[in-house]
Design a protein around this motif. Structure first.
Motif, short mmCIF file in Angstrom:
data_model
loop_
_atom_site.label_atom_id
_atom_site.label_comp_id
_atom_site.label_asym_id
_atom_site.label_seq_id
_atom_site.Cartn_x
_atom_site.Cartn_y
_atom_site.Cartn_z
N ARG A 102 9.43 2.25 0.36
CA ARG A 102 7.83 2.63 1.87
C ARG A 102 8.01 3.80 1.29
O ARG A 102 6.69 4.22 1.11
CB ARG A 102 9.93 2.89 2.53
CG ARG A 102 8.61 2.91 3.97
CD ARG A 102 9.70 2.80 5.32
NE ARG A 102 10.08 1.89 5.55
CZ ARG A 102 10.60 1.24 6.18
NH1 ARG A 102 12.02 1.79 6.83
NH2 ARG A 102 11.37 0.38 6.13
N THR A 135 4.92 3.59 -1.36
CA THR A 135 3.68 3.12 -0.44
C THR A 135 3.49 3.93 0.45
O THR A 135 2.02 3.76 0.46
CB THR A 135 4.60 2.30 0.14
OG1 THR A 135 5.37 0.92 -0.40
CG2 THR A 135 3.08 1.20 0.58
N LYS A 136 4.11 5.22 0.89
CA LYS A 136 3.50 6.19 1.89
C LYS A 136 2.61 7.36 1.57
O LYS A 136 1.84 7.51 1.99
CB LYS A 136 4.94 6.90 2.49
CG LYS A 136 4.42 7.68 4.28
CD LYS A 136 5.45 7.83 4.87
CE LYS A 136 5.25 8.43 5.69
NZ LYS A 136 6.44 9.19 7.07
N PRO A 191 0.58 7.20 -1.81
CA PRO A 191 -0.10 6.60 -2.88
C PRO A 191 -0.06 7.08 -4.23
O PRO A 191 -0.25 6.99 -5.05
CB PRO A 191 -1.85 6.03 -2.50
CG PRO A 191 -0.96 6.69 -1.23
CD PRO A 191 -0.34 7.59 -0.90
N ALA A 247 2.64 6.51 -6.86
CA ALA A 247 2.41 4.73 -7.11
C ALA A 247 2.17 4.79 -8.55
O ALA A 247 2.92 4.09 -9.38
CB ALA A 247 1.51 4.42 -6.66
N ALA A 272 7.80 -0.86 -4.08
CA ALA A 272 6.28 -0.54 -3.72
C ALA A 272 5.23 -1.15 -4.12
O ALA A 272 3.68 -0.89 -3.86
CB ALA A 272 5.94 1.12 -4.69
N ARG A 273 5.33 -2.11 -5.32
CA ARG A 273 4.21 -2.80 -5.43
C ARG A 273 3.64 -4.13 -4.74
O ARG A 273 3.53 -5.18 -4.85
CB ARG A 273 4.46 -3.62 -7.35
CG ARG A 273 4.52 -2.28 -7.65
CD ARG A 273 3.47 -1.94 -8.30
NE ARG A 273 2.42 -2.38 -8.86
CZ ARG A 273 2.58 -2.86 -9.88
NH1 ARG A 273 3.11 -1.86 -10.83
NH2 ARG A 273 1.28 -3.39 -10.81
N SER A 276 4.99 -6.44 -0.90
CA SER A 276 4.25 -6.81 0.20
C SER A 276 4.90 -8.14 0.80
O SER A 276 3.88 -9.02 1.05
CB SER A 276 3.15 -6.30 1.17
OG SER A 276 2.81 -6.72 2.32
N GLN A 300 0.37 -9.10 -7.31
CA GLN A 300 1.27 -9.18 -6.25
C GLN A 300 1.88 -10.77 -6.45
O GLN A 300 3.48 -11.04 -7.26
CB GLN A 300 1.12 -8.82 -5.13
CG GLN A 300 3.03 -9.91 -3.83
CD GLN A 300 2.73 -8.94 -2.95
OE1 GLN A 300 3.27 -7.86 -2.20
NE2 GLN A 300 2.78 -9.64 -2.03
#
Lengths: 100, 225
Positions: free
Chosen positions: A26, A29-30, A32, A35, B91-92, B94, B121
């Motif tokens: 998370r 993701t929050k 970027p 990443a 992170a990759r 969903s 994905q």
């Protein structure tokens, strides 16, 4: 390794995986910008594991036939040899040198 | 990487991963059985701990005369890389919470290492689960062989089985090493880890190898060969 130790180790390992997935994922993701970092972490961590398993006895540097086997594996990976060829060659070279 | 079906691992790679974990299952469980002298606990430990390096780290500290807490911490710390790998994969993707939890609990070096090499994905998840299935097929069969025939097999090192796992890991990150940033991350991560062995507590060198990824952030994308 008692049953309690088995349970404690299992719980600790599972907890880290879950925290990594739900909180670490998370966080990445929050933000970027992190990443790119996430995509590079496997290379750094897996290479560290490879180095530790190849160059050391777990705690200190160690000279062993395994390193020659891994050198052969490295050449094969660089030459894009099939996966199975890489691992069989590493084992065969290592075992062969130890048998000498 | 492209997102088509052909970009997921070919059967040869999956077979190689299964063979690797077969060898790993034998190697690890012969060692564990020798130390704890209980087939049942060896088997259950392999099932529920689900991290060979954790078992080995715990036993190594106990063998060296370390206390229970020190051994437990060593076992937990060496598994911290799975948390890092789970975070990078998390992170990759969903997906739903249950699916995410299932993926978290099965995050290992090979399946995450191969999955994150995909962009789509669908390919990330498909690769992850296919590699996971191959790993478990090899691990379970190797565990059973290691427990049942451990005394016959003897020294797994004589068969070169201890070289199989690092060789497989190297092959798995082969594509990452062909990218300039991935190569730098790997070299620095490995150097930091080896340099800290014997200085930092067990498991910590692996955690600090993440610094390789941090340094490589400054490297522009591209291949170096």
């Amino acid at each position: 390794m008692s049953w309690i130790v088995v349970a404690a180790l299992a719980a600790g390992v599972a907890l880290q995986r879950v925290v990594g997935m739900f909180l670490g994922g998370r966080l990445i993701t929050k933000y970027p910008s992190t990443a790119r970092l996430a995509s590079l972490i496997p290379a750094a961590v897996v290479a560290a594991v490879v180095a530790q398993l190849t160059l050391t006895d777990g705690t200190s540097l160690d000279a062993d036939a395994r390193q020659v086997g891994m050198a052969a594996a490295g050449v094969l990976v660089w030459r894009r040899a099939p996966f199975i060829v890489v691992i069989v060659t590493a084992a065969a070279v290592t075992a062969g040198l130890r048998a000498l | 990487m492209t997102g088509d079906r052909s970009s997921t691992p070919p059967l040869g790679v999956l077979f190689g991963i299964a063979a690797t974990f077969f060898a790993l299952g034998i190697t690890v469980n012969v060692v564990v059985l020798e130390r704890i002298e209980s087939e049942a606990r060896t088997f259950v430990a392999a099932v529920v701990i689900n991290a060979a390096t954790t078992e080995l780290a715990y036993l190594a500290v106990r063998d060296a005369g370390g206390g229970l807490l020190a051994a437990l911490i060593a076992g937990w710390v060496v598994a911290s890389r799975f948390g890092l790998l789970a975070a990078s994969l998390g992170a990759r993707i969903s997906v739903g919470r249950a699916h995410r939890l299932a993926i978290a609990l099965q995050s290992f070096d090979p399946n995450v290492g191969l999955a994150v090499q995909h962009d789509a994905q669908r390919d990330v998840i498909r690769t992850f689960w296919r590699v996971t299935a191959a790993m478990h097929a090899g691990w379970w069969s190797g565990t059973i062989v290691g427990i049942v025939f451990g005394n016959v097999i003897g020294d797994a090192g004589a068969w070169g089985l201890d070289a199989v796992f690092p060789a497989a890991m190297l092959a798995i990150i082969g594509n990452l090493l062909r990218e300039r940033a991935g190569f730098v991350a790997a070299v620095i991560g490995a150097t930091v880890c080896v340099g800290l062995l014997g200085v930092a507590p067990a498991g910590v060198p692996i955690i600090l190898s993440v610094s390789g990824a941090v340094v490589a952030l400054g490297i522009r994308s591209g291949t170096h060969q």
